[in-house]
Design an enzyme around this catalytic site. Structure first.
Site, PDB file in Angstrom:
ATOM      1  N   CYS A 166       0.854  -1.190   0.000  1.00 59.03           N
ATOM      2  CA  CYS A 166       0.000   0.000   0.000  1.00 59.03           C
ATOM      3  C   CYS A 166       0.887   1.237   0.000  1.00 59.03           C
ATOM      4  O   CYS A 166       1.684   1.439   0.925  1.00 59.03           O
ATOM      5  CB  CYS A 166      -0.916   0.000   1.225  1.00 59.03           C
ATOM      6  SG  CYS A 166      -1.890   1.519   1.388  1.00 59.03           S
ATOM      7  N   CYS A 212       0.080   3.651   3.014  1.00 61.14           N
ATOM      8  CA  CYS A 212       0.624   3.190   4.304  1.00 61.14           C
ATOM      9  C   CYS A 212       2.147   3.057   4.256  1.00 61.14           C
ATOM     10  O   CYS A 212       2.788   2.944   5.296  1.00 61.14           O
ATOM     11  CB  CYS A 212       0.032   1.832   4.684  1.00 61.14           C
ATOM     12  SG  CYS A 212      -1.761   1.804   4.814  1.00 61.14           S
ATOM     13  N   CYS A 258      17.205  -1.845  -8.457  1.00 62.16           N
ATOM     14  CA  CYS A 258      18.388  -2.059  -9.302  1.00 62.16           C
ATOM     15  C   CYS A 258      19.675  -1.772  -8.538  1.00 62.16           C
ATOM     16  O   CYS A 258      20.721  -2.365  -8.814  1.00 62.16           O
ATOM     17  CB  CYS A 258      18.302  -1.208 -10.560  1.00 62.16           C
ATOM     18  SG  CYS A 258      18.087   0.563 -10.259  1.00 62.16           S
ATOM     19  N   HIS A 293      19.269   4.580 -13.106  1.00 66.02           N
ATOM     20  CA  HIS A 293      19.253   3.117 -13.100  1.00 66.02           C
ATOM     21  C   HIS A 293      20.672   2.598 -12.882  1.00 66.02           C
ATOM     22  O   HIS A 293      21.643   3.201 -13.348  1.00 66.02           O
ATOM     23  CB  HIS A 293      18.704   2.610 -14.439  1.00 66.02           C
ATOM     24  CG  HIS A 293      18.588   1.132 -14.539  1.00 66.02           C
ATOM     25  ND1 HIS A 293      17.818   0.383 -13.679  1.00 66.02           N
ATOM     26  CD2 HIS A 293      19.159   0.255 -15.412  1.00 66.02           C
ATOM     27  CE1 HIS A 293      17.912  -0.897 -14.011  1.00 66.02           C
ATOM     28  NE2 HIS A 293      18.718  -1.002 -15.056  1.00 66.02           N
TER      29      HIS A 293
END
EC number: 3.4.19.12
Length: 450
Positions: free
Chosen positions: A10, A13, A83, A401
């Site tokens: 979630c 949350c 990554c 990345h």
């Protein structure tokens, strides 16, 4: 929903949740995904069987430059901006001495009773302290070179990371170097025994094969992101410190009275500044002056430096803070030399990336000229060959990345999350390195030195 573990996250949350809707829709999605996974597994099994019937190679096949080559490398699935973790794990898995130690450890059963053999949907609030980073790290390393699957999902390891390294909770992009330091720190602590309630003392007794010459006592402090930052590390040596541990000598001289202060700082990696005169040079082939090399960065790290006004040295003879100079020498080189290029710098409002290309050698990195007592080291013990490189693609630490290049059994591979491809040395040397892993050369071999 994580399609491997079926855990539901979630975003409001900022946590995994176990509750379902009144109609049980979450469980229905899980069952549907399970059916898809089973169907895909069956189809994949038939495909592999057919492939094995037509080929004598009991491994995955990849096309490289028009030719077919067999590899057994396994990728790591991205669990959501992970990554940074995948690149570090793939790099460490290709450091043979380090990887073999963990793969040879006996397995530890952490779940029993009602939870044994059952898929669990983890949350941060479950209060489960019976976790072992060493055990999950061992399982991940074992999975990476078996060749039985194209990609492995490290969700169990990531769950343990969430439990014991709060900084890495959530799915935001993280710094690969910071993760590597936390990972090595916590592996070191757990191997010392008793971390998070999981004792490894019996395992350490069975696997205490490290010789006294390999041990590097890490009491006191060791170097982290810069010469200005230090962290505590107490206790006995482990495989982490035996392989990555080196020792710096830090010399500080008072410019007023000439008093010299010396201190020995153990380190697990060296963080090198890219000299300012090279910071606008982005590519190897760009004109306008010489290319920045790893030697330039090492020289900048070890050169005599005058400390600025914010770093005045407390001189015991003058009994007050004075202007001083500082110089680093390497007193003991590690078996694996980890070099971190400081590509991220804070400005007034944000953290910028230094995108300068830094030339580095694939083999024959000569560290003798940076040693405190070079005459006491044989020529072979100062030469290092590249084992792995972590690369950051993008403009900022919170974005972009991470991928890794690593050599395994004489071949270079590019690890891009779940994708693993064979590559060549020419491609590797063009990479804009962020972290470099150099392994001490064991046997004499003719090669060019840096």
């Amino acid at each position: 929903m994580d399609c491997s573990s079926y855990s539901t996250y979630c975003y409001r949350c900022d946590d995994f949740v176990v509750n379902d809707t009144k109609l049980g829709l979450v469980q229905k999605v899980r069952e549907h995904l399970q059916n898809l996974e089973n169907s895909a597994f069956t189809a994949d099994r038939h495909r592999k069987r057919k492939l094995l019937e037509n080929s004598s190679l009991n491994s995955k096949l990849l096309k490289v430059n028009g030719s077919t080559a067999a590899i057994c490398a396994t990728g790591l699935r991205n669990l959501g901006n992970t990554c940074f973790m995948n690149a570090i794990l793939q790099s460490l898995s290709n450091i043979e001495q380090f990887c073999c130690y963990f793969k040879e450890l006996p397995a530890v059963e952490l779940r029993n009773g009602k939870t044994a053999g059952r898929r669990t949907y983890h949350t941060r609030s479950q209060g489960d302290n019976n976790v072992s980073l060493v055990e999950e790290f061992r399982k991940t390393l074992c999975a990476l070179w078996q060749g039985s699957q194209t990609a492995f999902s490290p969700e169990s390891l990531f769950y343990v990371v969430w439990k014991i390294m709060p900084n890495f909770r959530g799915y935001q992009q993280q710094d690969a170097h910071e993760f590597m330091r936390y990972l090595l720190d916590h592996l070191h602590l757990e191997l010392q025994g008793g971390f998070n309630g999981v004792s490894r003392s019996a395992i350490l007794q069975e696997n205490s094969t490290l010789s006294a010459s390999n041990k590097c006592c890490m009491k006191g402090i060791y170097k982290t992101n810069s010469p200005k930052t230090e962290r505590k590390a107490n206790g006995a040596s482990t495989v982490v410190t035996a392989i990555f541990g080196g020792i710096l000598q830090n010399e500080v001289n008072c410019l007023i009275c000439g008093t010299e202060s010396r201190k020995f700082d153990p380190f697990l990696d060296l963080s090198l500044d890219i000299p300012s005169q090279f910071r606008n040079k982005r590519s190897k082939n760009q004109e306008n002056g010489p290319v920045c090399s790893l030697r330039d960065c090492l020289r900048s790290f070890t050169d005599l430096e005058e400390l600025d006004e914010t770093e005045l040295y407390m001189c015991h003879k003058c009994k007050k803070k004075q202007k001083s100079t500082k110089k680093f020498w390497i007193q003991k080189l590690p078996k694996v030399l980890c070099l971190h290029l400081k590509r991220f710098h804070w400005t007034a409002y944000l953290r910028n990336k230094v995108d300068t290309y830094v030339e580095f050698p694939l083999r024959g990195l000569d560290m003798k000229c940076y040693l405190l007592e070079p005459e006491n080291s044989g020529p072979e013990h100062c030469l290092y060959d590249l084992a792995a490189v972590v690369v950051h693609h993008g403009s900022g630490v919170g974005s972009g990345h991470y991928t890794a290049y690593a050599t395994h059994e004489g071949r270079w591979f590019h690890f891009n999350d779940s994708t693993v491809t064979l590559t060549d040395e020419d491609t590797v040397v063009k990479a804009k390195a962020y972290i470099l892993f150099y392994v001490e050369r064991q046997a004499k071999a003719g090669s060019d030195k840096l």
